[in-house]
Enzyme design. Sequence first.
Site, PDB file in Angstrom:
ATOM      1  N   LYS A  72       1.025  -1.268  -0.042  1.00 24.46           N
ATOM      2  CA  LYS A  72       0.057   0.148   0.044  1.00 24.46           C
ATOM      3  C   LYS A  72       0.901   1.165  -0.086  1.00 24.46           C
ATOM      4  O   LYS A  72       0.658   2.230  -0.831  1.00 24.46           O
ATOM      5  CB  LYS A  72      -0.868   0.074   1.085  1.00 24.46           C
ATOM      6  CG  LYS A  72      -1.865  -1.087   1.418  1.00 24.46           C
ATOM      7  CD  LYS A  72      -2.722  -0.802   2.690  1.00 24.46           C
ATOM      8  CE  LYS A  72      -2.116  -1.008   3.985  1.00 24.46           C
ATOM      9  NZ  LYS A  72      -1.676  -2.356   4.223  1.00 24.46           N
ATOM     10  N   ARG A 149      -9.689   1.455   8.598  1.00 23.46           N
ATOM     11  CA  ARG A 149      -9.111   0.057   8.831  1.00 23.46           C
ATOM     12  C   ARG A 149     -10.350  -0.720   9.649  1.00 23.46           C
ATOM     13  O   ARG A 149     -10.109  -1.931   9.991  1.00 23.46           O
ATOM     14  CB  ARG A 149      -7.985   0.032   9.718  1.00 23.46           C
ATOM     15  CG  ARG A 149      -6.739  -0.938   9.162  1.00 23.46           C
ATOM     16  CD  ARG A 149      -5.553  -0.395  10.199  1.00 23.46           C
ATOM     17  NE  ARG A 149      -4.742  -1.355   9.896  1.00 23.46           N
ATOM     18  CZ  ARG A 149      -3.448  -0.877   9.427  1.00 23.46           C
ATOM     19  NH1 ARG A 149      -3.689   0.220   8.901  1.00 23.46           N
ATOM     20  NH2 ARG A 149      -2.451  -1.824   9.223  1.00 23.46           N
ATOM     21  N   ARG A 183      11.229  -6.499   4.722  1.00 23.75           N
ATOM     22  CA  ARG A 183      11.252  -5.050   4.666  1.00 23.75           C
ATOM     23  C   ARG A 183      12.492  -4.554   5.574  1.00 23.75           C
ATOM     24  O   ARG A 183      12.596  -4.881   6.637  1.00 23.75           O
ATOM     25  CB  ARG A 183       9.752  -4.715   5.330  1.00 23.75           C
ATOM     26  CG  ARG A 183       9.507  -3.116   5.105  1.00 23.75           C
ATOM     27  CD  ARG A 183       8.112  -3.037   5.264  1.00 23.75           C
ATOM     28  NE  ARG A 183       7.246  -3.519   6.294  1.00 23.75           N
ATOM     29  CZ  ARG A 183       6.021  -3.347   6.151  1.00 23.75           C
ATOM     30  NH1 ARG A 183       5.484  -3.119   5.163  1.00 23.75           N
ATOM     31  NH2 ARG A 183       5.295  -4.052   6.961  1.00 23.75           N
ATOM     32  N   ARG A 227      11.038  -2.735  11.026  1.00 20.60           N
ATOM     33  CA  ARG A 227      10.056  -2.272  11.985  1.00 20.60           C
ATOM     34  C   ARG A 227       9.960  -3.195  13.106  1.00 20.60           C
ATOM     35  O   ARG A 227      10.063  -4.410  12.659  1.00 20.60           O
ATOM     36  CB  ARG A 227       8.925  -2.343  11.102  1.00 20.60           C
ATOM     37  CG  ARG A 227       8.606  -0.710  10.574  1.00 20.60           C
ATOM     38  CD  ARG A 227       7.620  -0.917   9.585  1.00 20.60           C
ATOM     39  NE  ARG A 227       6.153  -1.635  10.241  1.00 20.60           N
ATOM     40  CZ  ARG A 227       5.020  -1.247   9.267  1.00 20.60           C
ATOM     41  NH1 ARG A 227       4.972  -0.860   8.285  1.00 20.60           N
ATOM     42  NH2 ARG A 227       4.006  -2.048   9.997  1.00 20.60           N
ATOM     43  N   ARG A 238      -0.985  -9.554  12.864  1.00 20.45           N
ATOM     44  CA  ARG A 238      -1.691  -8.331  11.861  1.00 20.45           C
ATOM     45  C   ARG A 238      -2.281  -9.196  10.788  1.00 20.45           C
ATOM     46  O   ARG A 238      -3.502  -8.417  10.710  1.00 20.45           O
ATOM     47  CB  ARG A 238      -0.422  -7.505  11.443  1.00 20.45           C
ATOM     48  CG  ARG A 238       0.020  -6.578  12.663  1.00 20.45           C
ATOM     49  CD  ARG A 238       1.363  -5.862  12.336  1.00 20.45           C
ATOM     50  NE  ARG A 238       1.675  -5.541  11.019  1.00 20.45           N
ATOM     51  CZ  ARG A 238       2.900  -5.434  10.492  1.00 20.45           C
ATOM     52  NH1 ARG A 238       4.058  -6.072  10.917  1.00 20.45           N
ATOM     53  NH2 ARG A 238       3.004  -5.055   9.123  1.00 20.45           N
TER      54      ARG A 238
HETATM   55  P1  ADP Z   1       0.423  -2.642   8.098  1.00 19.32           P
HETATM   56  O1  ADP Z   1       1.913  -3.008   7.281  1.00 19.32           O
HETATM   57  O2  ADP Z   1       0.208  -3.678   9.292  1.00 19.32           O
HETATM   58  O3  ADP Z   1      -0.326  -2.195   7.142  1.00 19.32           O
HETATM   59  P2  ADP Z   1       0.807   0.042   9.107  1.00 19.32           P
HETATM   60  O4  ADP Z   1       2.037   0.832   8.939  1.00 19.32           O
HETATM   61  O5  ADP Z   1      -0.288   0.591   8.097  1.00 19.32           O
HETATM   62  O6  ADP Z   1       0.948  -1.292   8.978  1.00 19.32           O
HETATM   63  O7  ADP Z   1       0.513   0.320  10.680  1.00 19.32           O
HETATM   64  C1  ADP Z   1       1.179   0.063  11.582  1.00 19.32           C
HETATM   65  C2  ADP Z   1       0.567  -0.002  12.964  1.00 19.32           C
HETATM   66  O8  ADP Z   1      -0.320   1.129  13.319  1.00 19.32           O
HETATM   67  C3  ADP Z   1      -0.886  -0.895  12.946  1.00 19.32           C
HETATM   68  O9  ADP Z   1      -0.586  -2.587  13.104  1.00 19.32           O
HETATM   69  C4  ADP Z   1      -1.727  -0.525  14.057  1.00 19.32           C
HETATM   70  O10 ADP Z   1      -1.392  -0.854  15.229  1.00 19.32           O
HETATM   71  C5  ADP Z   1      -1.293   1.129  13.809  1.00 19.32           C
HETATM   72  N1  ADP Z   1      -2.411   1.613  12.710  1.00 19.32           N
HETATM   73  C6  ADP Z   1      -2.207   2.206  11.632  1.00 19.32           C
HETATM   74  N2  ADP Z   1      -3.510   2.491  10.867  1.00 19.32           N
HETATM   75  C7  ADP Z   1      -4.487   2.191  11.963  1.00 19.32           C
HETATM   76  C8  ADP Z   1      -5.863   2.494  11.881  1.00 19.32           C
HETATM   77  N3  ADP Z   1      -6.401   3.027  10.785  1.00 19.32           N
HETATM   78  N4  ADP Z   1      -6.635   2.013  13.004  1.00 19.32           N
HETATM   79  C9  ADP Z   1      -5.669   1.488  14.071  1.00 19.32           C
HETATM   80  N5  ADP Z   1      -4.579   1.210  14.106  1.00 19.32           N
HETATM   81  C10 ADP Z   1      -3.778   1.769  12.975  1.00 19.32           C
END
Ligand code: ADP
Length: 292
Positions: A72, A149, A183, A227, A238
Amino acid sequence: MAVLSRVLRLRAAGVDRFAVRSFRSSSWRNSEIDPKAAAASQQLGEKALPLQRDVKDRNVQWVFLGCPGVGKGTYASKLSTLLGVPHIATGDLVRDELSSSGPLAKQLEEVVNQGKLVSDEIIINLLSKRLEASSAKGETGFILDGFPRTIRQAEILEGVTEIDLVINLKLREEALLAKCLGRRICSECGGNYNVASIDIKAEEGDPGMYMSPLLPPPHCASKLISRSDDTEEVVKRRLRIYNEMSQPVEEFYRSRGKLLEFDLPGGIPESWPKLLRALNLEDHDDKQSAAA
Ligand code: ADP
């Protein structure tokens, strides 16, 4: 966009009230929208709509959906450069907050390192601040990545503005895990790389897939970090949480005719031109490359 961010906050508070009722409603499930909740959302949204810019006066308002590791961030960032709109990744906002050692940092660290979702209130707050900053710079439009989300976040967003398009990126699960584990981020410039070489053999009607690593330039190579939530255990959690909480968001937008399903055929070289074709943006890209 300042108006939008203020309304987002108000809307979050408003949805609190009807969300409690919806959760009590016997027919409400993650993947179904309670008609009463939707009506309440609509009503509040309508109040907010006159504040919203007309679609003709603004840039695109797009959302990227997809499992952790699908890419994404990569594609949202490339499109944001191409279209000149801000790329707003709620994961980045959370990580910025984490590294700021502000009052939320400790609480967020625990949640993120367990692969769980941050509360809607915190996310809306971080997003509102980010939209305010955008607005102060005179930016319009956005490409959201990682938001919404949950169904509740999607309802909140729907109440305050019109989303034009939702791109749902899809990749086989075996590739997702490998991509997260491979990553790497440059601790100095923030560049994103991937050391995984993904080679999935074709079997029973499923074509094979090869994704070459995205290696860093020499000046980043010694500064790479991972990360803290990209460990096998946390990635698997996740992915589970995505299927439970975020997949219903796909249906939310599918039922509104806004969802573009996009199966990634491989790495960036194969996927990017195909994505541009799917979005009717090939000309855009040609003009930009010519101008560069
Ligand atoms: P991913 O690779 O899981 O898509 P992101 O970088 O988008 O990871 O998000 C990292 C973390 O930040 C998520 O695992 C969550 O804890 C938090 N997070 C990000 N966006 C949201 C959201 N819209 N609602 C709740 N938690 C979020």
